[in-house]
Scaffold this active site. Structure first.
Site, PDB file in Angstrom:
ATOM      1  N   VAL A  89      39.569 -62.556  30.936  1.00 21.59           N
ATOM      2  CA  VAL A  89      39.507 -61.259  31.599  1.00 21.59           C
ATOM      3  C   VAL A  89      40.121 -60.187  30.705  1.00 21.59           C
ATOM      4  O   VAL A  89      41.111 -60.438  30.006  1.00 21.59           O
ATOM      5  CB  VAL A  89      40.240 -61.291  32.967  1.00 21.59           C
ATOM      6  CG1 VAL A  89      41.703 -61.650  32.808  1.00 21.59           C
ATOM      7  CG2 VAL A  89      40.112 -59.955  33.696  1.00 21.59           C
TER       8      VAL A  89
ATOM      9  N   ALA B 158      37.192 -53.783  22.044  1.00 21.85           N
ATOM     10  CA  ALA B 158      37.835 -52.662  22.738  1.00 21.85           C
ATOM     11  C   ALA B 158      39.145 -52.372  22.023  1.00 21.85           C
ATOM     12  O   ALA B 158      40.004 -53.253  21.915  1.00 21.85           O
ATOM     13  CB  ALA B 158      38.089 -53.000  24.199  1.00 21.85           C
TER      14      ALA B 158
ATOM     15  N   CYS C 167      43.218 -61.442  28.661  1.00 27.48           N
ATOM     16  CA  CYS C 167      42.611 -62.554  27.913  1.00 27.48           C
ATOM     17  C   CYS C 167      43.258 -63.891  28.236  1.00 27.48           C
ATOM     18  O   CYS C 167      43.170 -64.832  27.445  1.00 27.48           O
ATOM     19  CB  CYS C 167      42.641 -62.276  26.415  1.00 27.48           C
ATOM     20  SG  CYS C 167      41.739 -60.770  25.960  1.00 27.48           S
TER      21      CYS C 167
END
Length: 361
Positions: free
Chosen positions: A80, A164, A180
């Site tokens: 995530v 990102a 993550c």
């Protein structure tokens, strides 16, 4: 030498970004375009990769709603992560040549583009082998902190998703997740490390330069094909607020929308908004700039047709008489939930949402 066309798109709604990736990817596979790099910013969202664990979203649904953060599942690798304003998101759409068809090499090349970009701003970054992304500090050090996330997808050696880079990102939003899936280290931004805000356009310029160098390409600057306006015509306040929806004629799609239209040559966005309101509704009213500008793909054309749209609102009296133009066959004043349910595109819904909060002229 291959070309790399760099598109600097500003704000892109996340679902519009997914569509852009798909369309650019299809166009690249069909060799209708060359390689491309999309640079943009998303509104606050959490994205889940294929290996993501839902428990790594630590915030409740209520907290996410309060913060205005949405959640999306994706087909990229990784766990995530968070995207939001002040963070430069890069989507390299590359058809890797035979000599570069190595997934690990591709990830290392993306890391190298970020590392070289940060070096140009005086920040020494690197990779930590056991963790994805780009980091400041050393492996095993208590001050190791991630500054760039990487999550890629490759199919038939076409690359999508990407990276990102935290520039002026709201780092408090990372507290909504275990970034993550890594609990042992923190997250940082260029602003935090340098002690001052950093120009996002300047960072994008360096990213374009460094990725062009890493992938041995010649840079081309991409442009949008069309500039448009969206205008939410409103009356009333709070629960009494009503939104004017116009229904397009069947040959134009038959869907409901706000007032929309294209900028004519030499016309400013505010001039276009005022003109479109008059032509489509018969109203002569001042428009309020919502400071909302975003990019998206128009339809499903290949190559993608890029649009930059500017949002406005108009406040009308409850007894306002509407006179439709030729592009629409019906209109209705509806409450806000109904408007948001009927409007088919995220940008139109965001225009209405912002119009509710706009000051009266």
């Amino acid at each position: 030498m291959n070309t790399l066309t760099v598109f600097r798109l500003g704000r892109v709604e996340y679902e519009d970004g997914l569509k852009l990736m798909h369309l650019f990817g299809e166009a690249r596979l069909q060799e209708r375009i060359g390689d491309a790099l999309l640079l943009l910013e998303h509104p606050p969202v959490l994205t889940l990769g294929r290996a993501a664990k839902r428990e790594n979203i630590t915030a409740t649904d209520a907290r996410l709603s309060e913060e205005g953060v949405e959640v999306f599942d994706t087909n990229r690798g990784g766990d995530v992560t968070y995207h939001g304003p002040g963070q430069v998101v890069g989507y390299p759409i590359l058809l890797l040549p035979p000599e570069r068809r190595d997934v690990r090499r591709y990830v290392r090349d993306v890391e190298r583009g970020l590392i070289q970009t940060l070096a140009a701003f005086g920040l020494t970054a690197g990779a930590i082998p056991k963790w994805p992304g780009v980091w400041l500090g050393q492996e095993g050090s208590p001050d190791a902190r991630k500054i760039g996330a990487i999550g890629v997808h490759l199919s038939r050696w076409l690359t999508t998703h990407g990276f990102a880079l935290n520039v002026n990102t709201n780092l408090e939003h990372f507290q909504l997740i275990v970034p993550c899936g890594i609990r042992e280290a923190g997250v940082t931004s260029m602003q935090r490390e340098l002690g001052h805000p950093v120009s996002v356009p300047d960072v994008e310029e360096v990213l374009a330069r460094e990725f062009t160098q890493v992938f041995d390409a010649q840079r081309v600057d991409g442009t949008v094909d069309l500039r448009t306006v969206s205008v939410a015509v409103m009356h009333g306040r709070g629960l009494e607020a009503r939104v004017l929806l116009l229904r397009r004629t069947p040959e134009r799609g038959g869907f409901w929308q706000t007032v929309t239209g294209r900028l004519e040559p030499g016309e400013s966005p505010v001039e276009a908004a005022r003109r479109e309101v008059a032509e489509e509704t018969g109203l002569q009213l001042p428009v309020v700039d919502l400071a909302y500008r975003h990019a998206f793909a128009l339809g499903d054309a290949l190559p993608p047709k890029l649009v930059e749209e500017h949002g406005f609102t108009v406040h009308a009296a409850p007894d306002t008489q509407v006179r439709l133009g030729p592009e629409h066959d019906a209109f209705e004043w509806v409450d806000v939930p109904t408007a948001l349910a009927r409007l088919p595109f995220r940008g139109l819904r965001e225009t209405v949402t912002r119009a509710l909060k706009a000051p009266r002229p």
